[in-house]
Write a protein that holds these residues in place. Structure first.
Motif, short mmCIF file in Angstrom:
data_model
loop_
_atom_site.label_atom_id
_atom_site.label_comp_id
_atom_site.label_asym_id
_atom_site.label_seq_id
_atom_site.Cartn_x
_atom_site.Cartn_y
_atom_site.Cartn_z
N ARG A 200 -3.76 13.34 -9.35
CA ARG A 200 -4.35 14.44 -8.55
C ARG A 200 -5.17 13.95 -7.36
NH1 ARG A 200 -7.30 16.18 -12.32
NH2 ARG A 200 -9.09 14.95 -11.70
N ALA A 201 -5.80 12.81 -7.51
CA ALA A 201 -6.82 12.41 -6.52
C ALA A 201 -6.21 11.76 -5.29
CB ALA A 201 -7.79 11.43 -7.18
N HIS A 202 -6.92 11.91 -4.19
CA HIS A 202 -6.62 11.20 -2.94
C HIS A 202 -7.41 9.89 -2.96
CE1 HIS A 202 -5.54 10.49 1.16
NE2 HIS A 202 -6.76 10.63 1.64
N SER A 203 -6.81 8.80 -2.44
CA SER A 203 -7.50 7.51 -2.48
C SER A 203 -7.55 6.92 -1.07
CB SER A 203 -6.77 6.54 -3.42
OG SER A 203 -5.41 6.40 -3.00
N VAL A 204 -8.71 6.40 -0.70
CA VAL A 204 -8.93 5.88 0.65
C VAL A 204 -9.57 4.50 0.56
CG1 VAL A 204 -9.99 6.32 2.91
CG2 VAL A 204 -9.39 8.24 1.41
N GLU A 205 -9.06 3.56 1.36
CA GLU A 205 -9.69 2.23 1.47
C GLU A 205 -10.34 2.13 2.84
OE1 GLU A 205 -8.32 -1.92 0.14
OE2 GLU A 205 -7.49 -1.82 2.16
N LEU A 206 -11.65 1.87 2.86
CA LEU A 206 -12.37 1.62 4.12
C LEU A 206 -12.83 0.17 4.06
CD1 LEU A 206 -14.69 4.80 4.28
CD2 LEU A 206 -12.36 4.56 5.17
N ASN A 207 -12.31 -0.69 4.91
CA ASN A 207 -12.60 -2.12 4.82
C ASN A 207 -12.43 -2.76 6.19
OD1 ASN A 207 -13.36 -3.91 2.58
ND2 ASN A 207 -11.54 -5.09 3.15
N LEU A 208 -12.96 -4.02 6.30
CA LEU A 208 -12.78 -4.70 7.59
C LEU A 208 -11.32 -5.06 7.80
CD1 LEU A 208 -14.41 -5.75 10.00
CD2 LEU A 208 -14.57 -7.97 8.85
N GLU A 209 -10.65 -5.42 6.69
CA GLU A 209 -9.23 -5.79 6.76
C GLU A 209 -8.58 -5.39 5.44
OE1 GLU A 209 -9.97 -9.86 7.49
OE2 GLU A 209 -10.37 -10.33 5.39
N PRO A 210 -7.25 -5.34 5.39
CA PRO A 210 -6.59 -4.92 4.14
C PRO A 210 -7.04 -5.77 2.95
CG PRO A 210 -5.01 -4.99 5.95
CD PRO A 210 -6.31 -5.60 6.48
N SER A 211 -7.38 -5.11 1.86
CA SER A 211 -7.78 -5.81 0.64
C SER A 211 -6.53 -6.22 -0.15
CB SER A 211 -8.62 -4.88 -0.23
OG SER A 211 -7.76 -3.92 -0.85
N ASP A 212 -6.72 -6.92 -1.23
CA ASP A 212 -5.59 -7.31 -2.09
C ASP A 212 -4.90 -6.08 -2.67
OD1 ASP A 212 -6.18 -10.53 -3.68
OD2 ASP A 212 -6.39 -9.88 -1.60
N ARG A 213 -5.62 -4.93 -2.73
CA ARG A 213 -5.03 -3.74 -3.35
C ARG A 213 -4.67 -2.69 -2.32
NH1 ARG A 213 -5.14 -3.17 -8.23
NH2 ARG A 213 -2.97 -2.84 -7.63
N HIS A 214 -4.59 -3.04 -1.04
CA HIS A 214 -4.46 -2.04 0.04
C HIS A 214 -3.26 -1.11 -0.18
CE1 HIS A 214 -1.03 -3.95 2.13
NE2 HIS A 214 -1.53 -5.06 1.65
N SER A 215 -2.17 -1.66 -0.71
CA SER A 215 -0.95 -0.83 -0.81
C SER A 215 -1.08 0.26 -1.88
CB SER A 215 0.25 -1.73 -1.16
OG SER A 215 -0.02 -2.41 -2.38
N ALA A 216 -2.11 0.18 -2.70
CA ALA A 216 -2.28 1.20 -3.75
C ALA A 216 -3.00 2.44 -3.23
CB ALA A 216 -3.08 0.60 -4.92
N PHE A 217 -3.52 2.36 -2.01
CA PHE A 217 -4.30 3.48 -1.47
C PHE A 217 -3.44 4.41 -0.62
CE2 PHE A 217 -8.59 2.47 -2.76
CZ PHE A 217 -8.50 1.13 -3.10
N ALA A 218 -3.71 5.73 -0.71
CA ALA A 218 -2.94 6.71 0.07
C ALA A 218 -3.34 6.67 1.53
CB ALA A 218 -3.19 8.12 -0.50
N GLU A 219 -4.59 6.34 1.81
CA GLU A 219 -5.11 6.31 3.18
C GLU A 219 -5.90 5.03 3.38
OE1 GLU A 219 -7.62 9.65 4.06
OE2 GLU A 219 -7.82 9.15 6.20
N ARG A 220 -5.80 4.39 4.51
CA ARG A 220 -6.47 3.11 4.76
C ARG A 220 -7.04 3.14 6.17
NH1 ARG A 220 -1.59 1.73 1.87
NH2 ARG A 220 -0.38 1.61 3.77
N ILE A 221 -8.34 2.86 6.28
CA ILE A 221 -9.01 2.84 7.59
C ILE A 221 -9.76 1.52 7.72
CG2 ILE A 221 -10.68 3.98 9.09
CD1 ILE A 221 -10.19 6.56 7.40
N TYR A 222 -9.49 0.76 8.78
CA TYR A 222 -10.08 -0.58 8.89
C TYR A 222 -11.03 -0.66 10.07
CZ TYR A 222 -6.63 -1.53 5.37
OH TYR A 222 -5.91 -1.46 4.21
N GLY A 223 -12.11 -1.40 9.81
CA GLY A 223 -13.14 -1.61 10.81
C GLY A 223 -14.44 -1.94 10.10
N PRO A 224 -15.50 -2.27 10.84
CA PRO A 224 -16.78 -2.58 10.21
C PRO A 224 -17.34 -1.35 9.48
CG PRO A 224 -16.78 -3.21 12.53
CD PRO A 224 -15.55 -2.41 12.31
N ALA A 225 -17.89 -1.56 8.30
CA ALA A 225 -18.37 -0.43 7.48
C ALA A 225 -19.37 0.44 8.25
CB ALA A 225 -19.02 -0.97 6.20
N SER A 226 -20.22 -0.18 9.05
CA SER A 226 -21.26 0.60 9.74
C SER A 226 -20.65 1.57 10.74
CB SER A 226 -22.23 -0.33 10.47
OG SER A 226 -21.54 -1.02 11.50
#
Ligand code: BV8
Length: 241
Positions: A200-226
């Motif tokens: 049911r849930a939507h999953s988002v990765e917010l990171n400086l660069e793709p993590s080891d699990r990036h492909s498991a996320f429905a949405e991915r946004i990269y850049g500095p956390a701040s």
């Protein structure tokens, strides 16, 4: 996702969210594990073998965290804003042992790998606030035994804290957001699978660069956390309905 009243959100953070506050990550080129072997400072065996070295490792990181220059950054503040303004539950699970989420105002918070500003007595089990250096002579605040204190963090090979509560929240959530983590260390790295199992849930990765699990996320946004975390929270809170 958008039912303003029903949405339950689980957020996972790692060392990357505290990098712009001046704290080192672990696996970046300038990270902690580039300077010291985790087997020498972050396992129960290391502590049994050479407690003075382990105390020195955490004493240096504790004093670094307590430096005036180390303050919550806009990413920490944005997560506190999300918790304050979102009508549904927001649970923040952090792998970090710093107190920057608390200082930013987050309250519904689990430190799954413990907290560097706490000490645990191996004689009586008491956990107490600990802001000064810890040594082999340090005395427990409750039973006053000396030489039985360890920093209250979870080392490799130890079970992280509050795992049942975390998995219940992951399976019930509508949104899972992973921020500033390399996706290398388990069980945290496997949380996105627990979320996907609910279907049911939507999953988002917010990171400086793709993590080891990036492909498991429905949405991915990269850049500095701040930058990416405040803009994600702003967009999310201003979504219609
Ligand atoms: C467990 C201590 C089982 C506190 C930490 C052999 C023996 C035993 C266990 C294992 C084994 N092999 C594998 C395991 C499992 C092991 C594991 O996963 N190992 C890895 C290395 C493969 N896990 C465990 O041992 C866990 N326990 O499995 O117990 C058990 C079961 C039943 C009963 C008993 C036991 C325990 C794991 C916790 C270990 N403790 N730390 C401390 O000193 O801090 S782990 C350590 O790594 C930290 O806690 C840290 O939080 C965690 C994860 O690292 P990250 O936070 O992701 O940081 P990292 O540097 O890796 O990544 C930073 C990311 O940020 C990067 O992606 C970077 O791009 C990004 N970034 C950088 N700058 C920015 C940014 N993003 C945004 N903005 C920026 N500016």
């Amino acid at each position: 996702m958008g039912q303003r009243s029903a949405g339950r959100i689980v957020i996972l953070t790692g060392a990357g969210i505290s990098k712009e506050s001046g704290l080192d990550t672990f696996r970046d080129a300038d990270g902690i594990w580039a300077r010291v072997r985790l087997e020498d400072v972050a396992t129960p065996e290391a502590f049994a073998r050479d407690p003075a070295t382990v105390h020195a490792f955490y004493n240096a990181r504790r004093q670094g965290l307590l430096a005036e220059s180390v303050q919550p950054n806009p990413a920490h503040l944005a997560l506190a804003r999300l918790e304050a303004e979102w009508p549904g539950e927001v649970l923040l699970v952090t792998q970090n042992i710093d107190d920057l989420h608390e200082r930013a105002g987050s309250r519904n918070l689990i430190h799954m790998h413990g907290e560097i500003l706490k000490g645990r007595c191996l004689a009586c089990g008491a956990v107490s606030a600990w802001r000064e250096d810890m040594t082999l002579e340090s005395r427990c605040r409750r039973c006053e035994a000396a030489g039985y204190l360890r920093v209250d963090v979870v080392w490799f090979g130890e079970l992280p804290y509050q795992m049942e509560r975390i998995y219940a929240a992951l399976e019930a959530c509508d949104l899972f957001v992973s921020i500033g983590t390399s996706g290398v260390v388990y069980p945290a790295a496997g949380f996105v699978e627990a979320v996907r199992s609910s279907g049911r849930a939507h999953s988002v990765e917010l990171n400086l660069e793709p993590s080891d699990r990036h492909s498991a996320f429905a949405e991915r946004i990269y850049g500095p956390a701040s930058e990416v975390v405040p803009s994600f929270v702003e967009r999310f809170l201003s979504e219609p309905g």
